[in-house]
Design a protein around this motif. Sequence first.
Motif, PDB file in Angstrom:
ATOM      1  N   UNK A 260       0.849  -1.187   0.000  1.00 18.57           N
ATOM      2  CA  UNK A 260       0.000   0.000   0.000  1.00 18.57           C
ATOM      3  C   UNK A 260       0.885   1.238   0.000  1.00 18.57           C
ATOM      4  N   UNK A 261       0.613   2.152  -0.911  1.00 16.19           N
ATOM      5  CA  UNK A 261       1.427   3.358  -1.072  1.00 16.19           C
ATOM      6  C   UNK A 261       0.552   4.592  -0.933  1.00 16.19           C
ATOM      7  N   UNK A 262       0.891   5.512  -0.014  1.00 16.87           N
ATOM      8  CA  UNK A 262       0.125   6.768   0.085  1.00 16.87           C
ATOM      9  C   UNK A 262       0.368   7.635  -1.141  1.00 16.87           C
ATOM     10  N   UNK A 263      -0.504   8.602  -1.355  1.00 14.31           N
ATOM     11  CA  UNK A 263      -0.403   9.460  -2.536  1.00 14.31           C
ATOM     12  C   UNK A 263      -0.254  10.911  -2.105  1.00 14.31           C
ATOM     13  N   UNK A 264       0.700  11.584  -2.736  1.00 10.09           N
ATOM     14  CA  UNK A 264       0.928  12.983  -2.397  1.00 10.09           C
ATOM     15  C   UNK A 264       1.498  13.725  -3.589  1.00 10.09           C
ATOM     16  N   UNK A 265       1.368  15.033  -3.542  1.00 11.25           N
ATOM     17  CA  UNK A 265       2.074  15.910  -4.459  1.00 11.25           C
ATOM     18  C   UNK A 265       3.003  16.781  -3.642  1.00 11.25           C
ATOM     19  N   UNK A 266       4.243  16.908  -4.088  1.00  9.60           N
ATOM     20  CA  UNK A 266       5.244  17.656  -3.321  1.00  9.60           C
ATOM     21  C   UNK A 266       6.222  18.299  -4.283  1.00  9.60           C
ATOM     22  N   UNK A 267       6.552  19.569  -4.027  1.00  6.39           N
ATOM     23  CA  UNK A 267       7.557  20.268  -4.818  1.00  6.39           C
ATOM     24  C   UNK A 267       8.423  21.113  -3.889  1.00  6.39           C
ATOM     25  N   UNK A 268       9.731  21.044  -4.083  1.00  5.14           N
ATOM     26  CA  UNK A 268      10.682  21.884  -3.353  1.00  5.14           C
ATOM     27  C   UNK A 268      11.276  22.901  -4.320  1.00  5.14           C
ATOM     28  N   UNK A 283      13.411  16.240  -5.197  1.00  2.00           N
ATOM     29  CA  UNK A 283      12.881  17.588  -5.389  1.00  2.00           C
ATOM     30  C   UNK A 283      11.370  17.624  -5.544  1.00  2.00           C
ATOM     31  N   UNK A 284      10.773  16.527  -6.001  1.00  2.00           N
ATOM     32  CA  UNK A 284       9.334  16.564  -6.269  1.00  2.00           C
ATOM     33  C   UNK A 284       8.739  15.159  -6.290  1.00  2.00           C
ATOM     34  N   UNK A 330       8.371  22.246 -16.060  1.00  4.75           N
ATOM     35  CA  UNK A 330       7.864  20.914 -16.408  1.00  4.75           C
ATOM     36  C   UNK A 330       7.256  20.230 -15.184  1.00  4.75           C
ATOM     37  N   UNK A 331       7.876  20.396 -14.021  1.00  2.00           N
ATOM     38  CA  UNK A 331       7.386  19.763 -12.802  1.00  2.00           C
ATOM     39  C   UNK A 331       5.964  20.212 -12.489  1.00  2.00           C
ATOM     40  N   UNK A 332       5.710  21.502 -12.552  1.00  5.26           N
ATOM     41  CA  UNK A 332       4.372  21.991 -12.206  1.00  5.26           C
ATOM     42  C   UNK A 332       3.336  21.580 -13.245  1.00  5.26           C
ATOM     43  N   UNK A 333       3.733  21.477 -14.508  1.00  8.48           N
ATOM     44  CA  UNK A 333       2.810  20.959 -15.521  1.00  8.48           C
ATOM     45  C   UNK A 333       2.430  19.513 -15.181  1.00  8.48           C
ATOM     46  N   UNK A 334       3.425  18.719 -14.770  1.00  7.18           N
ATOM     47  CA  UNK A 334       3.168  17.326 -14.405  1.00  7.18           C
ATOM     48  C   UNK A 334       2.331  17.226 -13.139  1.00  7.18           C
ATOM     49  N   UNK A 335       2.587  18.111 -12.178  1.00  8.75           N
ATOM     50  CA  UNK A 335       1.776  18.124 -10.957  1.00  8.75           C
ATOM     51  C   UNK A 335       0.313  18.407 -11.295  1.00  8.75           C
TER      52      UNK A 335
END
Length: 385
Positions: A260-268, A283-284, A330-335
Amino acid sequence: MRTQVGIIGAGPAGLLLSHLLHLEGVDSVVLESRSREYVERRVRAGVCEQPTVELLREVGLADRLDREGLPHHGFSLRFDREDHRIALTDLTGGSITVYGQQEIVKDLIAARLAAGGDIRFGVTGAAVHDVETDRPRIAFDGGELECDVVAGCDGFHGTSRGTVPAGVLKTFDHVYPFAWLGLLAKAEPSHEELIYTNHERGFALHSMRSPEVTRLYLQVDPGERIEDWSDNRIWDELHHRLATDDGFELREGPVIEKSITPMRGFVAEPMRHGRLFLAGDAAHIVPPTGAKGMNLAVADVLVLSRALSALLHKGRTDLVESYSDTCLRRVWRAEHFSNHMTTMLHRASDVDDYQHRLQLSQLRYTATSTAAATSLAENYVGLPF
């Protein structure tokens, strides 16, 4: 020890960075806390975007991928007990390839060692120092590595990101109210393509790792324990959520692994501090629904390898100075895309019937509008590097 680039972490980000730097004539040493056997066997992502596949071919790492990978030209959105195919290639000219992250890691390790690369497994206690100077160093149990640059590719729980002072680093974190129960089974896939399912009892995903191995996921509550999910219970729930009116049959087989894997969005932000550069999960983090995690790591280290080559060969600082901003676009587009896929397909416990009707409306629009389907396909196949 002395090298030009000290890399912490032997996942796809660290290993591919080392390979790309080697092609640019830049020396590196990769330090990994786990054993080689562990990093080659841990099951992670399995979907490679079109730009990722093209890059691996360009740098000589795609021989086995081209033999064993599974190209996919579409996937299904399943809702209302019916499939609605998103024709990736017809809509965009591109495709994705199913090829396990651990297989890419095996290919990278083999390529680096064949080229005389320095990968050190079982290195514990790594700590980064002096990144605000032009001689940073990585201290670890039993030794120290001096370098010109440090690349933190050691994942979300690694030590690299903690080196950046709190006043410098800004973090954005969103924890989703559900988790994924993942099942790896020795069973022939039940469908030739991936199936993303919106069901009143929660999301389900049918995927695969090979013609003989199926990868399946169920949305569950974050507090669930894997011990409470017997194999029979998991299969029963998968049958229920993946059922269709045209008689879809889910093939079962011996369970190889489940978790079981929790789900999150994270960006530094930023992804650089002095001579320390963060890449990949360090980083993300993105929720896995959009299949972006590993592909973002690949994009990061491609940008980073070019920047470090310019810095170390020519003394140019413009590319390292723009590294963070370039990657974060690119990271924020993917988020955003991953959040869109996640909220469209999952049913949180506090979502009422009104919100569920909105989800179904979005799914129906995506399945029937060429413009909406093209936007989804373009993001899923992967934007150009």
